[in-house]
Write an enzyme that holds these catalytic residues in place. Structure first.
Site, PDB file in Angstrom:
ATOM      1  N   LYS A 157       0.853  -1.200   0.000  1.00 30.53           N
ATOM      2  CA  LYS A 157       0.000   0.000   0.000  1.00 30.53           C
ATOM      3  C   LYS A 157       0.875   1.232   0.000  1.00 30.53           C
ATOM      4  CE  LYS A 157      -4.003   2.066   0.353  1.00 30.53           C
ATOM      5  NZ  LYS A 157      -3.602   2.913  -0.785  1.00 30.53           N
ATOM      6  N   THR A 176      -4.825  13.373   5.676  1.00 31.78           N
ATOM      7  CA  THR A 176      -3.420  13.512   6.091  1.00 31.78           C
ATOM      8  C   THR A 176      -3.230  14.775   6.933  1.00 31.78           C
ATOM      9  OG1 THR A 176      -2.832  12.476   3.991  1.00 31.78           O
ATOM     10  CG2 THR A 176      -1.028  13.370   5.304  1.00 31.78           C
ATOM     11  N   LYS A 230       5.450   1.959  -3.060  1.00 31.07           N
ATOM     12  CA  LYS A 230       5.407   3.357  -3.508  1.00 31.07           C
ATOM     13  C   LYS A 230       5.939   3.411  -4.921  1.00 31.07           C
ATOM     14  CE  LYS A 230       4.764   7.508  -1.519  1.00 31.07           C
ATOM     15  NZ  LYS A 230       4.468   7.516  -0.123  1.00 31.07           N
ATOM     16  N   SER A 252      -7.181   5.932   3.533  1.00 35.98           N
ATOM     17  CA  SER A 252      -7.210   5.004   2.394  1.00 35.98           C
ATOM     18  C   SER A 252      -7.743   3.632   2.809  1.00 35.98           C
ATOM     19  CB  SER A 252      -5.802   4.825   1.821  1.00 35.98           C
ATOM     20  OG  SER A 252      -5.464   5.915   0.995  1.00 35.98           O
ATOM     21  N   LYS A 301       4.880   2.614   8.247  1.00 34.03           N
ATOM     22  CA  LYS A 301       3.697   3.448   8.535  1.00 34.03           C
ATOM     23  C   LYS A 301       2.439   2.595   8.717  1.00 34.03           C
ATOM     24  CE  LYS A 301       3.681   7.083   5.872  1.00 34.03           C
ATOM     25  NZ  LYS A 301       3.415   7.989   4.728  1.00 34.03           N
ATOM     26  N   ASN A 312      -2.069  19.419  -0.847  1.00 32.63           N
ATOM     27  CA  ASN A 312      -3.137  18.793  -0.070  1.00 32.63           C
ATOM     28  C   ASN A 312      -2.804  18.712   1.421  1.00 32.63           C
ATOM     29  OD1 ASN A 312      -4.378  15.896   0.881  1.00 32.63           O
ATOM     30  ND2 ASN A 312      -5.781  17.150  -0.309  1.00 32.63           N
TER      31      ASN A 312
HETATM   32  N1  GLU Z   1       0.896   8.963  -0.163  1.00 34.61           N
HETATM   33  C1  GLU Z   1       0.396   8.869   1.167  1.00 34.61           C
HETATM   34  C2  GLU Z   1       1.522   8.477   2.117  1.00 34.61           C
HETATM   35  O1  GLU Z   1       2.667   8.739   1.850  1.00 34.61           O
HETATM   36  C3  GLU Z   1      -0.838   7.978   1.283  1.00 34.61           C
HETATM   37  C4  GLU Z   1      -0.631   6.558   0.885  1.00 34.61           C
HETATM   38  C5  GLU Z   1      -1.922   5.758   0.810  1.00 34.61           C
HETATM   39  O2  GLU Z   1      -2.964   6.301   1.121  1.00 34.61           O
HETATM   40  O3  GLU Z   1      -1.848   4.609   0.417  1.00 34.61           O
HETATM   41  O4  GLU Z   1       1.303   7.974   3.173  1.00 34.61           O
END
Ligand code: GLU
Length: 424
Positions: free
Chosen positions: A74, A198, A110, A357, A98, A229
């Site tokens: 994720k 976030t 990612k 998410s 995370k 954002n």
């Molecule tokens: N891009 C965001 C992060 O760095 C969200 C990732 C997600 O929602 O999967 O945590």
């Protein structure tokens, strides 16, 4: 005698340093350490896209899948000139920590494309996004690897990803693939409140910090780096707490007003002018001195490697809330900690996004529609719980909050490996 400046460590080097420290403090199992020291899969795709002027450009896209012992990979997709394999590895690894710290049934991934989206039309960005999705094929999937927005990607792009991915499935399979991506627009399976998740989470961690330190955010002066954002929504919720925004920096400029900047008016100004520079009653500020602005709270909400040995010494704030991923490098962090400045680490501070998410994924998977209240209440609870666990773990191990957050994340992963063993 000429001296050569030490090169800035890469983001992945920072991750490795942080991981090494936490693994040593907690005594992480050596086998688990070995496994987590590399990424599981690294997918690089080159794909052609028709430009508006009739030519064809070939783009390179990345998706790094770091670890999936706790569940599907994720993490977001980023469109930025700094995207490369090192950045994708670092960002994917941070996602593993995370999601584990947040207690989600996910691993970490990612990716993104190395490009400057400002140079492309909306139509080109749509074709780039759709072709990238097609090139990734079944390397992503609703129960395998679930992308989301990140720097310079948004709900519209997530809708294109969902539509493209679903279009590659047989008609009867399409609807059950909606959760291949999160951060979609509300109305296309997206979650109420995912947009602010976030930034809201960043402020929940700051509220928890204030409570811990017997103070409040009311009247606290703060600066924000990045007014996308994360930066905007963090400022929105900081101001709701009575805090005062005194400086903002983004790729277009650095502005300062010790009397306070209204984030709502700044958002409108940015939408109309494509820049923050020149906003009413603010002065342009020397960008290199931004983090030295006299304030109580710093919210870096842009890119990695921003607070380093080169500027950490100038920081006057009491606390840094890492809305961005990896904004503080290892040397910068050591300087801040020595000065007694507290850091709410990225894997805790900005985890509201991936928690949002997760709610969206559950909503799609279960055919539900959640309300804003459902989201905000559940998100706050998860963030406060994670904050408290990190503070307790920091006390138990007598260590800083980043290391404590890593330990919380690693304990869960270590347990999963111990229970499952190594195949075959
Ligand atoms: N891009 C965001 C992060 O760095 C969200 C990732 C997600 O929602 O999967 O945590």
């Amino acid at each position: 005698m000429a001296t050569t400046a030490k090169p800035q460590p890469t983001m992945y080097e920072n991750v490795k340093n942080q991981f090494e420290k936490a693994a040593n403090v907690m005594g992480l199992d050596e086998t688990v350490k070995k496994i987590l020291s590399s990424t599981n899969n690294e997918i690089i795709v080159n794909f052609p896209v028709k430009m508006d002027n009739g030519t064809v450009e070939v783009f390179t896209g990345y998706r790094v899948q770091h670890n999936n012992v706790l569940g599907p990979y994720k993490g977001g997709l980023r469109y930025h000139p700094t995207v490369d394999i090192d950045a994708a590895r670092a960002l994917a690894t941070w996602m593993t920590w995370k999601t584990s710290l947040a207690g989600l049934p996910y691993g970490g991934g990612k990716g993104g494309i190395q490009l400057d989206p400002k140079k492309y039309s909306q139509g080109e960005l749509e074709r780039i996004t759709r072709r990238f999705t097609y090139a990734l094929g079944d390397n992503i999937g609703p129960e395998h690897d679930i992308p989301a927005p990140d720097v310079n990607t948004n709900a519209q792009m997530m809708a294109w990803i969902a539509d493209t991915y679903m279009s590659t499935k047989s008609p009867a399979e399409r609807s059950k693939n909606q959760h291949v991506v999160t951060g979609k627009p509300v109305g296309s399976g997206g979650l109420e409140g995912r947009d602010r998740a976030t930034g809201f989470g960043v402020v929940v961690t700051l509220e928890s910090w204030a409570k811990l330190r017997n103070t409040s955010l009311e009247g606290k002066r703060y600066i924000v780096q990045g007014f996308g954002n994360v930066g905007y929504w963090a400022a929105h919720f900081m101001n709701k707490n009575g805090a005062i925004l005194v400086g903002v920096q983004d790729a277009t400029g650095t502005i300062y007003n010790p009397e306070g900047i209204d984030p709502e008016a700044l958002l409108r100004f940015q939408a109309d002018n494509g820049t923050i520079s020149g906003f009413k009653n603010t002065q342009d500020y020397n960008g290199a001195e931004f983090f030295g602005i006299d304030c109580d709270v710093i919210i870096p909400a842009a890119l990695g490697n921003q607070i380093t040995a080169g500027n950490a010494d100038t920081v006057k704030a009491k606390v840094i809330a890492e809305g961005a991923n990896g904004p503080t490098d290892t040397e910068g962090e050591a300087i801040l900690l020595a000065k007694g400045i507290e850091i709410i680490p990225d894997i805790l501070c900005n985890s509201g996004g991936v928690i949002g998410s997760y709610f969206e994924w559950l909503q799609n998977r279960n055919g539900e529609i959640w309300t804003m209240d459902d989201v905000i209440i559940k998100l706050r609870k998860k963030m406060e719980d994670a904050f408290n666990r990190v503070v307790i773990s920091g006390g138990q191990y007598k260590t800083d909050w980043r290391t404590a957050a890593y330990i919380q994340a690693l304990v869960r992963i270590e347990m999963a490996y111990k229970q499952r063993g190594i195949f075959p």
